[in-house]
Structure formats: C-alpha cells, structure tokens
Design an enzyme around this catalytic site. Sequence first.
Site, PDB file in Angstrom:
ATOM      1  N   HIS A 126      32.036  46.864  73.628  1.00  0.00           N
ATOM      2  CA  HIS A 126      31.058  47.537  73.275  1.00  0.00           C
ATOM      3  C   HIS A 126      29.724  47.168  73.293  1.00  0.00           C
ATOM      4  CE1 HIS A 126      34.489  49.766  71.559  1.00  0.00           C
ATOM      5  NE2 HIS A 126      33.641  50.789  70.702  1.00  0.00           N
ATOM      6  N   ARG A 150      33.438  46.303  67.004  1.00  0.00           N
ATOM      7  CA  ARG A 150      32.640  47.296  66.624  1.00  0.00           C
ATOM      8  C   ARG A 150      31.226  46.699  66.144  1.00  0.00           C
ATOM      9  NH1 ARG A 150      34.081  48.768  61.801  1.00  0.00           N
ATOM     10  NH2 ARG A 150      35.709  47.471  61.596  1.00  0.00           N
TER      11      ARG A 150
END
Length: 196
Positions: free
Chosen positions: A116, A86
């Site tokens: 990500h 994240r």
Amino acid sequence: MTKILIITGDAAETLEVLYPYERLKEEGFEVHIGAPEVRKLQFVVHDFVDGFDTYTEKLGHTWPADVALADVDPSDYAAIVIPGGRAPEYLRNNEDAKRIVRHFFATDAPVAATCHGPLLLAAAGVLAGRTSSIYPELAIDLEVVGASFENGGGVIDGNLVTSRAWPDNGRWMKAFLGVLDAAGVRAASELAAASA
C-alpha cells in the site's frame, strides 16, 4: 553515517517494516523510523489464506518511532522507504509525509515503496508518467493518477523501486540496494573503505 528514513505508522505490515529496517542496517546504513508521532507503533501481520478474497490481518510486533514526520528535514536522509500495510491509507493525508516524499522525487533520490506504500506517492502527486508496482488490487489507485501498474516484485523506474507485498521483500530490497549503489549512496563502512 548515511541515514535512510522509513515512513510508517500504526497498522503497517510488520515484515515490510522490519525486513528493510534490518537489511539496510546490515548494509551499514543508519535507519530511522519516521511516524506521525514519536511513540511505540503497533504493526500488523497480513497473510494470504486459500478461499479468502483478500488478505487476513492480525496484530504484529510493536516498535518505537525515532522521529516525528513534522520534525524531519528530508535533506538529512539519503533515501526513504515506505512499507505497506494500512498505514499508508492515512499517511497519504499527512502533509509532512507528502512533503518528505516530494523532496525525494524533486532531488531524484532513492525511494522504495511496497504494498500500500505507493498510495502515499500517489497522494503526493509524484507518480504521473511513472511505472510502479503496488498490491495488485490497488492498481486502479495508480492508474487514476497517471501511473502505469507493473505486477512485479522489484520494479525499478529511475529512483523508484516498488513491489506488491512482503513475499517480494528479497527482490524489492535487492533492487533498492542496486538503485542506492547507482545513485552513489554508500553506507559508512563503504565510505571508510573508499577513503582508506
């Protein structure tokens, strides 16, 4: 010694930080962890569970950052690596992270990003017209900035090597080492051998 910067922060995926960190050190590179602040970072472990619509998350390892992103002179580094987890969700709002990324694309220097991680590249405005992998559920984030999504584990587009997530680590780093070699980026041991 040739230096490579890993751009990361809290809630980064442990395997996507520590695998390239150790793999690149094994090749003889000096690897630095760059984060918003110099302090101990808390990484996480993402896993895939049958019956879940998405991944699960647990606390992972802690690891110290070596340098604050605001203090990074990108010209000190031969390449950058952007792990997933994240962390890229908030790093894409960090002006220094975007400044560093833009430098590497402007100089056509090697960049590796996984999971990500390409979110930071998208926010830096460097993916238009490029092909990139990313965690597949985030493909839309690439497409809205004009990139093409490729569902692969070691996707190469010029100086850029991307992958989907930690199960791709081996293919991702193998491809990245090839891009480093093609760009003439050598570890200290290779430089010493070449000059002998």
